[in-house]
Design a protein around this motif. Structure first.
Motif, mmCIF file in Angstrom:
data_model
loop_
_atom_site.group_PDB
_atom_site.id
_atom_site.type_symbol
_atom_site.label_atom_id
_atom_site.label_comp_id
_atom_site.label_asym_id
_atom_site.label_seq_id
_atom_site.Cartn_x
_atom_site.Cartn_y
_atom_site.Cartn_z
ATOM 1 N N GLN A 266 66.140 44.568 58.995
ATOM 2 C CA GLN A 266 65.564 44.809 57.673
ATOM 3 C C GLN A 266 64.617 46.006 57.697
ATOM 4 O O GLN A 266 64.634 46.856 56.795
ATOM 5 C CB GLN A 266 64.815 43.559 57.209
ATOM 6 N N LEU A 267 63.781 46.092 58.716
ATOM 7 C CA LEU A 267 62.838 47.209 58.805
ATOM 8 C C LEU A 267 63.564 48.540 58.974
ATOM 9 O O LEU A 267 63.191 49.541 58.360
ATOM 10 C CB LEU A 267 61.866 46.983 59.966
ATOM 11 N N ALA A 268 64.577 48.556 59.829
ATOM 12 C CA ALA A 268 65.347 49.785 60.024
ATOM 13 C C ALA A 268 65.977 50.231 58.711
ATOM 14 O O ALA A 268 66.026 51.431 58.396
ATOM 15 C CB ALA A 268 66.415 49.565 61.088
ATOM 16 N N TRP A 269 66.455 49.270 57.926
ATOM 17 C CA TRP A 269 67.072 49.576 56.629
ATOM 18 C C TRP A 269 66.029 50.063 55.624
ATOM 19 O O TRP A 269 66.258 51.018 54.884
ATOM 20 C CB TRP A 269 67.777 48.327 56.106
ATOM 21 N N LEU A 270 64.859 49.423 55.610
ATOM 22 C CA LEU A 270 63.821 49.797 54.652
ATOM 23 C C LEU A 270 63.270 51.194 54.915
ATOM 24 O O LEU A 270 63.090 51.985 53.989
ATOM 25 C CB LEU A 270 62.675 48.777 54.702
ATOM 26 N N VAL A 271 62.975 51.488 56.165
ATOM 27 C CA VAL A 271 62.416 52.800 56.498
ATOM 28 C C VAL A 271 63.485 53.877 56.389
ATOM 29 O O VAL A 271 63.253 54.966 55.864
ATOM 30 C CB VAL A 271 61.786 52.795 57.902
ATOM 31 N N GLU A 272 64.660 53.591 56.909
ATOM 32 C CA GLU A 272 65.831 54.467 56.805
ATOM 33 C C GLU A 272 65.535 55.896 57.283
ATOM 34 O O GLU A 272 65.788 56.873 56.588
ATOM 35 C CB GLU A 272 66.373 54.484 55.371
ATOM 36 N N ARG A 273 64.966 55.984 58.459
ATOM 37 C CA ARG A 273 64.742 57.267 59.105
ATOM 38 C C ARG A 273 65.221 57.151 60.557
ATOM 39 O O ARG A 273 64.918 56.160 61.227
ATOM 40 C CB ARG A 273 63.262 57.652 59.083
ATOM 41 N N PRO A 274 65.946 58.155 61.044
ATOM 42 C CA PRO A 274 66.482 58.048 62.408
ATOM 43 C C PRO A 274 65.412 58.074 63.484
ATOM 44 O O PRO A 274 65.657 57.647 64.611
ATOM 45 C CB PRO A 274 67.401 59.276 62.515
ATOM 46 N N ASN A 275 64.210 58.559 63.139
ATOM 47 C CA ASN A 275 63.148 58.669 64.135
ATOM 48 C C ASN A 275 62.153 57.515 64.057
ATOM 49 O O ASN A 275 60.968 57.669 64.335
ATOM 50 C CB ASN A 275 62.415 60.011 64.032
ATOM 51 N N THR A 276 62.681 56.337 63.706
ATOM 52 C CA THR A 276 61.870 55.120 63.704
ATOM 53 C C THR A 276 62.144 54.316 64.965
ATOM 54 O O THR A 276 63.268 54.296 65.461
ATOM 55 C CB THR A 276 62.215 54.236 62.484
ATOM 56 N N LEU A 277 61.113 53.666 65.477
ATOM 57 C CA LEU A 277 61.270 52.679 66.536
ATOM 58 C C LEU A 277 60.793 51.343 65.989
ATOM 59 O O LEU A 277 59.706 51.263 65.415
ATOM 60 C CB LEU A 277 60.445 53.037 67.772
ATOM 61 N N ILE A 278 61.585 50.296 66.156
ATOM 62 C CA ILE A 278 61.192 48.971 65.727
ATOM 63 C C ILE A 278 60.517 48.267 66.902
ATOM 64 O O ILE A 278 61.102 48.128 67.973
ATOM 65 C CB ILE A 278 62.401 48.149 65.245
ATOM 66 N N LYS A 279 59.275 47.832 66.691
ATOM 67 C CA LYS A 279 58.519 47.193 67.765
ATOM 68 C C LYS A 279 58.843 45.705 67.830
ATOM 69 O O LYS A 279 58.732 44.986 66.831
ATOM 70 C CB LYS A 279 57.014 47.385 67.555
#
Length: 371
Positions: free
Chosen positions: A127-140
């Motif tokens: 869900q977080l990856a979808w919400l932020v929708e930026r390739p340079n995100t890391l999910i902790k």
């Protein structure tokens, strides 16, 4: 750009900032840190967001809109925090592009109340990856027992992960195994491994805080061991990292395009004022690492940090001796790291609850007290 921070970067240490707020983004401060202080990444946690939102700078308009829509407090917090991470990721995008995705990353953590629930953690990561929708995100994802399979499953989906709250060497090895297993599953699915990145956040200062407290209770000669455990523990973690990346298992994944899961030194702000305020920076210099620093530590390193080259190479024998000396003095390493993991989850849960409570109060104020 300062010489100390430049030298640290040249030694192969990626400098990340352990802080984020909307004001830091909109004022241009974050961009200045990238341009002038060699910062190439950002980490966040529930405590950081709780502090930023409670101070209120820049959040009033969005909070008013959310109050008008009568959203739940959980939705409001997610909308606010993911907006900040998305905007920060955009600021860092040039770094991400220039480093082929290695740096230029912003981390956002799953709801800490899910730390002991594997499938819920995976669902939240998606869900977080979808919400932020930026390739340079890391999910902790926290390195709890339930977090390990969640790490594997999330990596296998092609989502990049920052594994947080690592205190013990045994758990760190399990984290690396979880990452490699996730990569192997992703490879079996035909995913492009070169697009998957990860760091493993090995906590530093809290180890000294807990062990020093126990040494003080013992008193006498035991107190001569104060301030040695955290650096020794982290150095042995780097030894474990070197062993894994020298393995045949890793070589096969690297050949398929996989990226190393870099050790990230977290909790690097010195808690004991009697210690040098750059201790957990200058004593943990080695190639292929990340050091995420609170702003005070970043400024201290900039001002008077002494970067003398690799300070981990050749230290493993002494590091092991330091931990052995603690054991001989009656300090249980296993109990220390167990307590730290439990307290770490509890602290993030408390910060998350405080964030929800303060946001709820603001939503009610802006809605005029309506139900």
């Amino acid at each position: 750009m300062t010489d100390a921070l430049k030298r640290l970067s040249e030694e192969g240490v990626a400098i990340w900032l352990d802080d984020l707020s909307r004001k830091r983004i909109t004022s241009g401060d974050l961009g200045e840190l990238l341009d002038q202080q060699h910062v190439v990444g950002v980490t966040t946690n529930p405590a950081i967001f709780q502090k930023a939102i409670s101070q209120g700078d820049g959040y009033e308009s969005q909070l008013a809109d959310l109050a008008t829509r009568k959203v739940t407090v959980e939705e409001a917090v997610r909308m606010i925090t993911t907006a900040d991470v998305r905007d920060a990721a955009d600021v860092l995008r040039p770094v991400y592009d220039a480093t082929d995705g290695r740096d230029g990353r912003v981390s956002i953590e799953v709801d800490p109340r899910l730390a002991h629930h594997t499938e819920a953690t995976v669902a939240e990561a998606k869900q977080l990856a979808w919400l932020v929708e930026r390739p340079n995100t890391l999910i902790k994802i926290p390195a709890t027992r339930a977090g390990l399979p969640a790490i594997t499953e999330t990596i296998a989906l092609g989502i990049s992960v920052n594994v947080t709250l690592i205190f013990s060497l045994e758990r760190y090895r399990e984290v690396m195994d979880a990452y490699l297993t996730g990569l192997e599953q992703a490879k079996a699915k035909g995913l492009d491994l070169s697009t998957i990145h990860s760091v493993a956040s090995f906590f530093v200062s809290r180890v000294d805080t807990e062990i020093d407290k126990r040494l003080a209770e013992l008193g006498g000669e035991a107190e001569q061991l104060r301030g040695k455990a955290a650096v020794a523990n982290a150095r042995l973690a780097y030894q474990a990292f070197e062993e894994v990346t020298a393995s045949d298992r890793w070589a096969a994944l690297a050949k398929a395009g996989a990226n190393e899961q870099r050790p990230l030194w977290a909790s690097t702000g010195v808690k004991d004022p009697s210690y040098p305020d750059t201790l957990y920076v200058t004593e943990l210099v080695a190639p292929g690492t990340v050091n995420t620093m609170p702003e005070a530590t970043l400024k201290a390193t900039e001002d008077h940090g002494q970067i003398t080259g690799n300070t981990i190479a050749g230290t493993y024998e002494q590091a092991r001796a330091d931990l052995d000396a603690l054991a001989a003095a009656g300090i249980s390493y296993d109990d220390v790291v167990r307590v730290l993991e439990e307290e770490g989850v509890e602290k993030f849960e408390s910060a998350w609850t405080a964030l929800l409570d303060s946001t709820q109060a603001e939503l009610e104020r802006l809605a005029g007290g309506e139900d």
